[in-house]
Design a protein around this motif. Structure first.
Motif, PDB file in Angstrom:
ATOM      1  N   PHE A  84       0.814  -1.211   0.000  1.00  8.33           N
ATOM      2  CA  PHE A  84       0.000   0.000   0.000  1.00  8.33           C
ATOM      3  C   PHE A  84       0.841   1.252   0.000  1.00  8.33           C
ATOM      4  N   THR A  90      -2.650   0.805  -4.491  1.00 11.79           N
ATOM      5  CA  THR A  90      -3.671   1.409  -3.657  1.00 11.79           C
ATOM      6  C   THR A  90      -4.850   1.852  -4.509  1.00 11.79           C
ATOM      7  N   ASN A  94      -8.591   0.120  -4.664  1.00 14.64           N
ATOM      8  CA  ASN A  94      -9.756   0.979  -4.493  1.00 14.64           C
ATOM      9  C   ASN A  94     -10.745   0.787  -5.646  1.00 14.64           C
ATOM     10  N   GLU A  97     -12.495  -2.604  -5.471  1.00 13.80           N
ATOM     11  CA  GLU A  97     -13.539  -2.624  -4.446  1.00 13.80           C
ATOM     12  C   GLU A  97     -14.799  -1.960  -4.985  1.00 13.80           C
ATOM     13  N   ARG A 101     -18.395  -3.734  -5.596  1.00 13.32           N
ATOM     14  CA  ARG A 101     -19.570  -3.251  -4.868  1.00 13.32           C
ATOM     15  C   ARG A 101     -20.691  -2.900  -5.824  1.00 13.32           C
ATOM     16  N   LEU A 107     -15.600  -7.237  -0.831  1.00 13.82           N
ATOM     17  CA  LEU A 107     -14.236  -7.604  -1.189  1.00 13.82           C
ATOM     18  C   LEU A 107     -13.359  -7.842   0.035  1.00 13.82           C
ATOM     19  N   TYR A 108     -12.695  -8.993   0.032  1.00 10.61           N
ATOM     20  CA  TYR A 108     -11.630  -9.237   1.001  1.00 10.61           C
ATOM     21  C   TYR A 108     -10.348  -8.820   0.320  1.00 10.61           C
ATOM     22  N   MET A 109      -9.622  -7.950   0.962  1.00  8.21           N
ATOM     23  CA  MET A 109      -8.421  -7.403   0.352  1.00  8.21           C
ATOM     24  C   MET A 109      -7.273  -7.746   1.290  1.00  8.21           C
TER      25      MET A 109
END
Lengths: 342, 342
Positions: A84, A90, A94, A97, A101, A107-109
DNA sequence: TTGAAAGCGCTAACAT
DNA sequence: ATGTTAGCGCTTTCAA
């Protein structure tokens, strides 16, 4: 332990809704998920009951029964450099995700050491949670697709440098981007362009730089090795500053590398872009507020994220798996020098 | 282990393990989860069967039955500025994920509009997924704790500026940090210190700056308003550069603001730290590779992340909820000027 | 068009 | 120390 005392603790279940609507739970499922025709009047009663009770389906039960948790996984390489710390990842995370959605998926990150064993372990953990698909950003090591396939959970490789047959993957057109960057530097009138990044005949950014210099008959400046982080770019920058005749133009294989180079040149009093013109790769947020702002080949992150999610959710047959490549665009800022129209 | 089973389609279940070990499924649970004594020999047989079958408990079933998905949620404010553009949040999110994983918990990480309704919706979604607790980073608006409590899922506020009674929260010692920063600038010999950030009597960083200037009898430089992003800091920096007599020292309330200020000063040919000394707040990654590198009050991110996870997992009774404050430390780099020993 | 009922895989109270 | 069993809340045949 939480006591049922204060608020309305117990959440409504399908049975509650069915009772209130005067139907069976099956009908609730039918009106909510489809799968069987429901009389208009009945459906309305059900919907009303749902609203009254503020009913929301228990996803854990749904996952158990249906095998889908409506969740995707994102595995990022957890190396010596925190992922990150890299604004490109990053930003990518983002975007993934958001794309997930939009389709109703969570989301499992999770950063994971990029070796085979760790990735397999994580994939198994995801499988256990009924995760619907996993996006894998590979690190240094290489992963054996067959072993990952055997786990039985759909996966797809992101940030792909070398495509492999039989592997679903997404990646930017690295070679094309490098060509763009190098050509731009040459268009500025420089007769020599240096390279900072991974020096490997198989690395597309290196190849793009090399090929473009040759094609346009420009002197190939020194190629300085650098990992994809600031520290390594900094070291390369120091070398450049120490040269008797520093190259007037440099192509850095990533924003992070360029940021490191920039820092070193600043420290040594070498001016960018006056003494050294610089173009980098990625086009991440941080590149915009550096000094000077970096001219960079911007990867189409949103588009790639969207495509990743789409690809993993409607996974095709093994023999249709393929690499999807996305073209970047050159974002002109200050580090390449004042732009003069051709 | 290239030669693993030829395509383990169906994953082993508890029943499979029980059968292979010649026991009932209850015994499998007992040896795996504790909860009842198991004979040594039996336990060994079970463990062997688990290993043979590569059994891993189905987390969805576990979640349904036990009400815990072994998962935490992290809600980040999704405003006009992408949260992940802020390296401080990025770093925090990363640390939280690591802390959760260390305890065997996965993390849902999701940017959410910070208004009450959106947060409640997200919290409800988490509840249906049997998420064990949620960490909320508030945005602009304020959240009504009672409403959130009513959802019935444990939650805790991060990045807290104003503590509230009855709310579990975590935050850095903003005021103390501002004092540190301002004192340091004054220790450099500056007789005037300006401020860039949120100008509000209730904002601890503003108050810390104000109080320190007064206490040490130093002229309070201009206070320039700025949101916590680069653009806004840039605008403030432009103002500073345009002043007849620019302040020789500036305290910026966040790294992002400072980065914007830096950019503006560069553009206007104002030298940092020679013409203007700068100290900021957060101490994120990006602050290290800016030019010049930023002297900044580093928030103890790892420690706060660890504490967040710990606090949410052993949530105490409502009347024991409290704010936990963490002290930052000044990281000396170049933007404040050459450090001369007192 | 709707209902009854059989599980999904796991936990835990109760029985042995 | 171990086995039996009743669900958790949902989906999905199969019947009606």
């Amino acid at each position: 332990m939480r006591e049922a005392a204060p608020g309305p603790q117990r959440r409504a279940t399908r049975a509650d809704v069915a009772r209130r609507a005067g139907v069976s739970d099956a009908v609730v499922t039918y009106t909510l998920n489809g799968g069987a025709p429901v009389a208009r009047a009945t459906a309305e009663r059900v919907l009303q009951a749902v609203a009254d009770l503020g009913y929301q389906p228990n996803q854990a039960a749904r996952a158990l029964k249906s095998g889908s948790a409506h969740t995707l996984g994102l595995i990022l390489p957890d190396g010596p450099d925190p992922v990150f710390e890299n604004p490109f990842f990053t930003e990518f995370a983002n975007a993934v995700e958001a794309a997930a959605r939009r389709r109703g998926y969570a989301l499992y990150m999770t950063p994971t050491p990029p070796d085979q064993t760790s990735v397999v372990t994580r994939l198994n953990d995801f499988a256990t949670r009924q995760v619907d698909g996993v996006l894998v950003v590979p690190g240094e090591g290489s992963l054996d697709p067959d072993v990952l396939d055997r786990i039985g959970i759909p996966w797809l490789q992101l940030n792909t440098v070398h495509e492999q047959v039989g592997v679903d993957s997404i990646g930017a057109d690295l070679l094309g981007g490098a060509v763009l960057a190098t050509e731009h530097l040459i268009a500025h009138g420089h007769r020599q362009v240096a390279f900072v990044g991974e020096i490997d005949e198989r690395e597309p950014r290196y190849r793009g730089w090399l090929a473009t210099c040759e094609r346009l008959g420009v002197e190939r400046g020194p190629a300085l090795p650098s990992e994809y982080n600031r520290q390594s770019g900094y070291a390369a920058g120091l070398e450049i500053a120490a040269m008797d005749r520093p190259p007037a133009a440099v192509f850095a294989a990533s924003d992070l590398i360029a940021l490191g180079v920039l820092r070193a040149l600043h420290e040594r009093g070498v001016s960018v872009p006056d003494d050294v013109a610089l173009v980098s790769f990625d086009g991440s947020w941080e590149a915009e507020y550096s000094w000077p702002a970096l001219t960079s080949v911007r990867q189409p992150i949103e588009e790639m994220a969207e495509a990743s999610v789409a690809a993993i959710l409607d996974r095709t047959a093994p023999d249709e798996r393929r690499h999807r490549m996305f073209r970047g665009e050159l974002v002109l800022r200050a580090s390449c020098g004042v732009h003069r129209p051709a």
